[in-house]
Scaffold this active site. Structure first.
Site, PDB file in Angstrom:
ATOM      1  N   HIS B  63       0.730  -1.331  -0.019  1.00 32.35           N
ATOM      2  CA  HIS B  63      -0.008  -0.181  -0.136  1.00 32.35           C
ATOM      3  C   HIS B  63       0.841   1.190  -0.015  1.00 32.35           C
ATOM      4  O   HIS B  63       1.905   1.246   0.506  1.00 32.35           O
ATOM      5  CB  HIS B  63      -1.039  -0.077   1.140  1.00 32.35           C
ATOM      6  CG  HIS B  63      -0.349   0.135   2.426  1.00 32.35           C
ATOM      7  ND1 HIS B  63      -0.282   1.333   3.128  1.00 32.35           N
ATOM      8  CD2 HIS B  63      -0.123  -0.915   3.373  1.00 32.35           C
ATOM      9  CE1 HIS B  63       0.192   0.998   4.486  1.00 32.35           C
ATOM     10  NE2 HIS B  63       0.314  -0.326   4.592  1.00 32.35           N
ATOM     11  N   ASP B 173       6.359   1.805   6.562  1.00 32.59           N
ATOM     12  CA  ASP B 173       5.008   1.103   6.495  1.00 32.59           C
ATOM     13  C   ASP B 173       4.142   1.945   5.614  1.00 32.59           C
ATOM     14  O   ASP B 173       3.553   2.989   6.124  1.00 32.59           O
ATOM     15  CB  ASP B 173       4.500   0.757   8.005  1.00 32.59           C
ATOM     16  CG  ASP B 173       2.774   0.397   7.945  1.00 32.59           C
ATOM     17  OD1 ASP B 173       2.266   0.582   8.925  1.00 32.59           O
ATOM     18  OD2 ASP B 173       2.430  -0.069   6.678  1.00 32.59           O
ATOM     19  N   GLU B 201      -4.931   1.915   2.646  1.00 32.04           N
ATOM     20  CA  GLU B 201      -4.980   0.714   3.547  1.00 32.04           C
ATOM     21  C   GLU B 201      -5.075   0.891   5.135  1.00 32.04           C
ATOM     22  O   GLU B 201      -5.846   0.241   5.866  1.00 32.04           O
ATOM     23  CB  GLU B 201      -3.714  -0.033   3.367  1.00 32.04           C
ATOM     24  CG  GLU B 201      -3.420  -1.371   4.099  1.00 32.04           C
ATOM     25  CD  GLU B 201      -3.192  -1.406   5.471  1.00 32.04           C
ATOM     26  OE1 GLU B 201      -2.661  -0.277   5.978  1.00 32.04           O
ATOM     27  OE2 GLU B 201      -3.033  -2.567   6.304  1.00 32.04           O
ATOM     28  N   GLU B 202      -4.441   2.096   5.500  1.00 30.22           N
ATOM     29  CA  GLU B 202      -4.620   2.394   6.798  1.00 30.22           C
ATOM     30  C   GLU B 202      -5.938   2.893   7.336  1.00 30.22           C
ATOM     31  O   GLU B 202      -6.088   2.865   8.587  1.00 30.22           O
ATOM     32  CB  GLU B 202      -3.629   3.671   6.970  1.00 30.22           C
ATOM     33  CG  GLU B 202      -2.103   3.480   6.725  1.00 30.22           C
ATOM     34  CD  GLU B 202      -1.486   2.373   7.572  1.00 30.22           C
ATOM     35  OE1 GLU B 202      -1.967   2.025   8.600  1.00 30.22           O
ATOM     36  OE2 GLU B 202      -0.161   1.940   7.407  1.00 30.22           O
ATOM     37  N   HIS B 312       3.476   3.633  12.429  1.00 27.70           N
ATOM     38  CA  HIS B 312       2.797   4.524  12.841  1.00 27.70           C
ATOM     39  C   HIS B 312       2.882   5.659  13.645  1.00 27.70           C
ATOM     40  O   HIS B 312       2.165   5.831  14.683  1.00 27.70           O
ATOM     41  CB  HIS B 312       1.412   3.693  13.400  1.00 27.70           C
ATOM     42  CG  HIS B 312       0.591   2.841  12.557  1.00 27.70           C
ATOM     43  ND1 HIS B 312      -0.842   2.258  12.878  1.00 27.70           N
ATOM     44  CD2 HIS B 312       0.981   2.187  11.266  1.00 27.70           C
ATOM     45  CE1 HIS B 312      -1.000   1.586  11.637  1.00 27.70           C
ATOM     46  NE2 HIS B 312      -0.241   1.537  10.769  1.00 27.70           N
TER      47      HIS B 312
END
Lengths: 346, 337, 309
Positions: B63, B173, B201-202, B312
């Protein structure tokens, strides 16, 4: 170098309490045209701009910044640390510089939210939970870092709107810049007072350098220049200080009343914006120690308002810094040796 | 800088929070175009590429979006209120520098100084309402002229070498997953290979649902930058993965349980090519493989990840060796089909 | 154990009441070149050598204890702490007054008492009064090169000083060995001594807690920072050089203690100050444990520092 770049160089540099000499080359270079530099046994740095008279005025801003200390080396090369003057809540996901045998980057991180229990998610961070990730193995890191090594925040200053800037260590490098600005304003002025620009040591661990510097110089007048809170919602809403409102002059027992009144008079006369703040006792700055050295020194405290003090994103206004420099320069320009006596008697 | 991480660096520095992946999309299309037969951007913004082949239909995805912030309101002192885009724990928010919107307006996330906090405040958790984004504006009026509601903000973080053979930067990420996929697309395969660089995606694997629907694969491989809590103050059984121990192969997460045939084959490839690997020893989190399972008639899925510490947040850490080994593993596995 | 160390350990000297220990220290100086001065605060300063540089080496001779504030009708004496220590380690330990009377220190209901077995106030008043002070006493255990008992902090430091005074000759600097008074009350004696001497440099010889990695027999401890002092980097480098020259491995610590150094460093023109300690297990309890090798290496290191050019 333009003013922002100069301030950035001062603030981006690393000088935790006890190691202020790391930033001395930058300061000495800035002040070199004003006069001779000297250092006392404690490490305080002073540049003296000579005047034609005999009286001495000392301006003092502290060169040290808040920091962390390595307290142990753990598995996988992580480091336990003790914060000195820094709120642990502001350290999560913060990049730092570890000053070991060489300077290496470090990251203070925590476990990802996916792996946190409900309590861990909602509870406040405990300083013991924080570790510095060095990216080295335990064996390798022991060759570079040891217990007691210093760690400072890694932040490059950025420009915001309205001549506001954000960075680390504006407390109190901004005040050193203000002193520099004062020197520049006085470059072509024929003043009586002998001006001592002092970059003091270890203010953040208890304003320790101030006593020794004042004892050595033994000035007739002294002004401590530090930073203070703004009055925004994340500051001290009881005060009247605001970014862009100019230097803040302190009123209270730590401050000599006649000296203070004269400075305010000059601010009004020369249209330099300013605000007033009240401190009923210990101002928590170098001014507290200066005032009682030897037979006492008439002292003033002037502060520059900042937001988010002791974090890596302290916000300060470049115009406020320059106006602080202008205000103290005006005092040096206008006050003669003979007026000092009248100004300081009770 | 390591040679093989130049593209990763570009990806990490690009702005692409969930829903605003434009900059990343452009970088990826320019990079992979020469190596694939077909490139298209679908209706939600995913980049889907196709390398035609006669074998099984395989969809490999990563992603493009990163966690970020979104402006939700204006305070009357000129500062901004905001919410998280994606799952950021509020503890990591204070005292960061952010770039707002396409114009990249600089802001800082402020917090009340410790000197002014009450004893209770000192112990309390950070919540987003205790913070603001400060752009140096003097008034709400001034701010409204420069920033709009819904503008996004990303962390300003440098990408660089870190420690021993590691890198640090934001958005690993899943830019690291994107970089693994981009490199893998340079090789030739017999299978009918689709690569999907997904959006959002998140915020719930949104792009992947659309991508999977369009491709309808037999086998799906998700590439991630995954959780890694190998710090000494976390008990070993809670580490999930360990930096430097090789690409991680998942067993299960919140959104999929991974097909053992596929995972076993991947591990066989690792063993025969002497590529180090580890198991992702946690079932927390979720990724695009979950969308492949929930789309059309489903798919057999597996996940290969590069362990990343501190995902994150504003800065993560990963191993260059793990990054290169993940590429080797994926390439050699795809060649077996 | 060494006879000098023994007599130092067993002599009374609670902060502000150091006359006994002062006598013992003076009596144990055998170097004929030593110039001994006693000042207003009760410090004992020994001057040796001459040269351009002025160095102060200080160890505190006072111990913590209890001061009687009130005598109850039942003969028990209410007392206050002299010095900063946790009563949790001292419950029911034996204390000894300057005049030799012994009693038990008791901590109950947030108050401190001394019970010397007197049957009533009248009997108590025949030997003691308000303002009398008592120090912690006890047996000394010697085993496996360790010595355990009260007052290691900082009579072990005083022992090092005495040994150096009596051994050193041909000094190239003006060295002031100060046995300071009232360290436990905030470093009052040492500050006054520094004000008088105005040294360029100062080494404070202390005892440091064995925690956070500090261990017995692993060498002297250099304190990077404590509650009131950040080590001066110039003197730190010199000490590290001296350690290298003598093959002594230093331990480093970030300490929770307050030492004489905090006030010394700020006196007059400032003093470059460092705190060098002997590791001590169970510090600030009646059973402080040190390793004899650490006392030796501390002495060796300070000697090298003093004698270097």
């Amino acid at each position: 170098m333009d003013d922002f770049e100069l301030l950035k160089t001062l603030c981006d540099a690393h000088g935790p309490s006890g190691n202020e000499y790391w930033v001395h080359p930058v300061i000495e270079k800035m002040f070199s045209s004003f006069g001779e530099a000297s250092k006392d046994n404690f490490g305080n740095l002073t540049i003296c701009k000579k005047g034609k008279g005999k009286k001495k005025i000392m301006f003092m801003a502290h060169a040290d910044e808040v920091f962390l200390l390595v307290t142990s080396i753990e598995k996988r090369g992580f480091l336990k640390f003790k914060p000195v003057g820094i709120d642990p809540k502001t350290l999560v996901s913060q990049e730092v510089v570890i000053h070991g045998k060489k300077d290496i980057p470090g990251i203070i991180g925590i476990k990802p939210p996916h792996l946190m229990s409900k309590e861990e998610s909602t509870e406040g961070i405990k300083p013991e939970q924080l570790l510095i990730d060095t990216g080295y193995s335990e064996d390798k890191i022991k060759e570079i870092v040891k217990v007691g090594d210093y760690v400072t925040l890694n932040r490059k200053m950025v420009r915001l709107l309205n001549n506001n800037v954000a960075g680390k260590a504006t407390d109190d490098r901004a005040s050193i810049f203000a002193m520099y600005w004062c020197g520049k304003e006085l470059e072509n002025v024929n003043h009586d007072l002998n001006v001592y620009f002092t970059a003091s040591c270890q203010e953040e661990v208890g304003h320790r350098g101030a006593k020794v510097a004042s004892y050595c110089i033994n000035p007739d007048l002294a002004v401590a220049i530090d930073v203070t809170f703004d009055n925004g919602p994340l500051g001290d809403t009881e005060r009247e200080n605001n970014l862009g409102g100019g230097p803040v002059v302190c009123v209270g027992p730590n401050v000599h009343p006649k000296f203070r009144k004269k400075v305010i008079e000059l601010a009004k006369e020369y249209k330099i914006p300013y605000n007033i703040e009240v401190e009923p006792g210990n101002t928590g700055t170098d001014a507290w120690d200066i005032q009682i050295v030897r037979s006492g020194i008439p002292t003033l405290l002037i502060s520059i308002p900042i937001k988010y003090m002791h974090t890596s994103v302290e916000v300060i206004n470049l115009d406020d810094i320059k106006n602080t420099g202008r205000l103290i320069a005006k005092f040096v320009e206008k006050i003669t040796d003979s007026e000092v006596e009248a100004l300081t008697c009770f | 800088m390591f040679l093989k991480s130049e593209f990763l660096q570009k990806l990490s520095l690009a702005s692409g929070p969930s829903g605003y992946e434009g900059d990343v999309r452009k970088l990826i299309i320019d990079y992979v175009k020469p190596y694939v037969d077909e490139v298209k951007v679908d209706n939600i913004g995913n980049v889907i590429v196709h390398k035609k082949g006669n074998g099984k239909r395989v969809l490999v995805d990563a992603h493009m979006d990163e966690v970020g912030l979104i402006i939700t309101g204006f305070n009357n002192d000129g500062t901004l209120r905001f919410a998280a885009l994606g799952g950021i724990n509020s503890k990591v928010i204070p005292c960061k520098v952010v770039d707002i919107g396409d114009k990249k307006i600089k802001g800082v996330i402020g917090l009340k100084p410790i000197h002014l906090q009450s004893a209770q405040e000192r112990k309390a958790n950070i919540t987003l309402d205790k913070c603001c984004i400060d752009i140096g504006s003097n008034s709400e009026e001034e701010t409204r002229k420069i920033v709009e509601l819904g503008d996004y903000a990303v962390f300003e973080t440098e990408f660089s070498q870190f420690g021993e053979n590691l890198v640090k930067g934001k958005a690993l990420d899943d830019r690291i997953g994107c970089a693994v996929l981009a490199e893998a697309l340079k090789e030739k395969y017999s299978c009918d290979l689709y690569g999907s660089f997904n959006v959002q995606e998140e915020v719930g694997e949104r792009g992947a649902l659309v991508a999977a629907y369009g491709v309808n694969p037999d086998i799906g491989i998700a590439l991630e930058g995954t959780i890694c809590a190998d710090m000494p103050n976390v008990p070993e059984d809670e580490n999930a993965t360990v930096v430097g121990n090789g690409p991680a192969i998942s067993i299960m997460d919140r959104t999929s349980i991974f097909n053992t045939d596929i995972s076993d084959s991947i591990m066989d490839v690792a063993k025969s090519f002497k590529i180090p690997y580890q198991k992702r020893r946690a079932i927390a989190g979720g990724n695009d493989a979950g969308a492949m399972v929930l789309s059309g008639d489903g798919a057999k899925v597996a996940t290969i990840s590069v362990p990343c510490r501190y995902i994150h947040s504003s800065v993560s850490v990963a191993s260059i060796d793990d990054f290169e080994n993940a590429q080797k593993l994926l390439i050699n596995y795809l060649k077996t089909m | 154990m060494d006879k000098t160390l023994e007599v130092l350990l067993k002599t009374f000297g609670v902060s502000g009441h150091e006359s006994e220990i002062r006598k013992v220290i003076k009596g144990n100086i055998s170097n004929p070149k030593a110039e001994v001065i006693e000042d207003k605060m009760g410090n004992v300063t020994v001057k040796l050598g001459s040269g351009k540089e002025k160095l102060m080496v200080v160890a505190h001779m006072d111990e913590m204890g209890l001061i009687v504030s009130y005598i109850e009708d039942n003969g028990e004496m209410k007392a206050e702490k002299v010095g900063n220590f946790s009563e949790s380690y001292f419950g029911n330990s034996i204390v000894k007054f300057e005049n030799g009377i012994e009693g038990i220190a008791l901590f109950k209901d947030d108050k401190t008492f001394i019970d010397a077995g007197f049957k009533d106030k009248k009997e108590a008043e025949t030997s003691l009064k308000e303002g009398d002070v008592a120090g912690f006493t006890g047996n000394y255990l010697e085993h496996s090169n360790t010595i355990t008992g009260p007052k290691m902090d900082d009579r072990a430091g005083c022992y090092v000083l005495l040994s150096l005074i009596n051994e050193l000759k041909d000094l190239n600097k003006e060295v002031y060995f100060v046995f300071s008074a009232q360290q436990n009350l905030g470093g009052r004696g040492a500050r006054a001594a520094a004000n008088c001497i105005k040294p360029d440099k100062c080494i404070v010889l202390e005892a440091e807690n064995c925690k956070n990695g500090v261990e017995l027999s692993k060498g002297p401890v250099l304190s990077i920072m404590d509650k009131s002092l950040v080590i001066n980097h110039d003197i730190k480098e010199e000490i590290e050089k001296a350690a290298e020259k003598t093959n002594i491995k230093l331990q480093y610590t970030v300490s929770e203690e307050n030492t004489d150094g905090g006030l010394i460093q700020k006196e007059c023109f400032g003093v470059k100050t460092a705190v060098l300690s002997i590791p001590c297990k169970y510090i600030h309890t009646p059973t402080e444990m040190v390793h004899t090798s650490d006392i030796e290496t501390a002495k060796k290191l300070v000697k090298e520092f003093i004698m270097s050019k």
